[in-house]
Motif scaffolding. Structure first.
Motif, mmCIF file in Angstrom:
data_model
loop_
_atom_site.group_PDB
_atom_site.id
_atom_site.type_symbol
_atom_site.label_atom_id
_atom_site.label_comp_id
_atom_site.label_asym_id
_atom_site.label_seq_id
_atom_site.Cartn_x
_atom_site.Cartn_y
_atom_site.Cartn_z
ATOM 1 N N ASN A 179 57.040 10.524 -11.628
ATOM 2 C CA ASN A 179 56.287 11.606 -11.012
ATOM 3 C C ASN A 179 56.924 11.873 -9.644
ATOM 4 O O ASN A 179 56.605 11.203 -8.664
ATOM 5 N N GLY A 180 57.841 12.838 -9.614
ATOM 6 C CA GLY A 180 58.569 13.114 -8.373
ATOM 7 C C GLY A 180 59.441 11.924 -8.012
ATOM 8 O O GLY A 180 60.264 11.493 -8.809
ATOM 9 N N ASP A 181 59.251 11.380 -6.818
ATOM 10 C CA ASP A 181 60.057 10.236 -6.393
ATOM 11 C C ASP A 181 59.314 8.911 -6.570
ATOM 12 O O ASP A 181 59.687 7.897 -5.994
ATOM 13 N N GLU A 182 58.269 8.909 -7.386
ATOM 14 C CA GLU A 182 57.516 7.694 -7.673
ATOM 15 C C GLU A 182 57.559 7.384 -9.156
ATOM 16 O O GLU A 182 57.591 8.285 -9.993
ATOM 17 N N VAL A 183 57.559 6.097 -9.474
ATOM 18 C CA VAL A 183 57.571 5.643 -10.861
ATOM 19 C C VAL A 183 56.446 4.639 -11.042
ATOM 20 O O VAL A 183 56.258 3.758 -10.210
ATOM 21 N N SER A 184 55.704 4.779 -12.125
ATOM 22 C CA SER A 184 54.685 3.776 -12.445
ATOM 23 C C SER A 184 55.089 3.104 -13.753
ATOM 24 O O SER A 184 55.821 3.671 -14.568
ATOM 25 N N ILE A 185 54.614 1.899 -13.940
ATOM 26 C CA ILE A 185 54.951 1.130 -15.133
ATOM 27 C C ILE A 185 53.673 0.552 -15.700
ATOM 28 O O ILE A 185 52.784 0.136 -14.958
ATOM 29 N N ARG A 186 53.569 0.559 -17.037
ATOM 30 C CA ARG A 186 52.427 -0.090 -17.671
ATOM 31 C C ARG A 186 52.861 -0.641 -19.018
ATOM 32 O O ARG A 186 53.802 -0.147 -19.642
ATOM 33 N N LYS A 187 52.200 -1.681 -19.447
ATOM 34 C CA LYS A 187 52.467 -2.278 -20.745
ATOM 35 C C LYS A 187 51.728 -1.453 -21.784
ATOM 36 O O LYS A 187 50.586 -1.043 -21.570
ATOM 37 N N ILE A 188 52.400 -1.156 -22.882
ATOM 38 C CA ILE A 188 51.750 -0.373 -23.925
ATOM 39 C C ILE A 188 51.730 -1.163 -25.229
ATOM 40 O O ILE A 188 52.603 -1.984 -25.498
ATOM 41 N N SER A 189 50.740 -0.871 -26.035
ATOM 42 C CA SER A 189 50.570 -1.555 -27.319
ATOM 43 C C SER A 189 51.315 -0.812 -28.419
ATOM 44 O O SER A 189 51.778 0.316 -28.235
ATOM 45 N N LYS A 190 51.399 -1.437 -29.589
ATOM 46 C CA LYS A 190 52.047 -0.791 -30.729
ATOM 47 C C LYS A 190 51.330 0.509 -31.079
ATOM 48 O O LYS A 190 51.970 1.489 -31.406
ATOM 49 N N LEU A 191 50.021 0.527 -30.974
ATOM 50 C CA LEU A 191 49.253 1.748 -31.250
ATOM 51 C C LEU A 191 49.672 2.870 -30.305
ATOM 52 O O LEU A 191 49.881 4.011 -30.724
ATOM 53 N N ASP A 192 49.835 2.558 -29.012
ATOM 54 C CA ASP A 192 50.294 3.557 -28.036
ATOM 55 C C ASP A 192 51.683 4.063 -28.393
ATOM 56 O O ASP A 192 51.967 5.247 -28.275
ATOM 57 N N ILE A 193 52.559 3.153 -28.821
ATOM 58 C CA ILE A 193 53.934 3.529 -29.171
ATOM 59 C C ILE A 193 53.919 4.482 -30.352
ATOM 60 O O ILE A 193 54.583 5.516 -30.345
#
Length: 79
Positions: free
Chosen positions: A39-53
């Protein structure tokens, strides 16, 4: 929710280690999939599940099929 920070450096191959504080907070384990959102010059990270994938892949595929030019032609034709 309090904000905490952690740092890491990029290697010659632009790889980095996820700091232990972040791994613990996200409960990251070997083989987990991480989603990086820019998002612009910022990055966020989160763990995702197989369902999300699976949902993400399905969404991307349906967007690949969408053609905004055809949609506007349909709207002009009153369809």
């Amino acid at each position: 929710m309090s904000k905490q920070a952690a740092t890491s450096k990029a290697s010659k191959k632009n790889q980095t280690t996820i700091p232990a504080r972040v791994r613990r907070a996200l409960r990251v384990a070997k083989g987990d999939t991480l989603l990086w959102t820019i998002n612009g010059d910022e990055v966020s990270i989160r763990k995702i599940s197989k369902l999300d994938i699976d949902w993400t892949k399905t969404s991307e595929m349906s967007l690949l099929e969408w053609n905004p030019q055809e949609e506007s032609k349909d709207e002009e034709a009153g369809l």
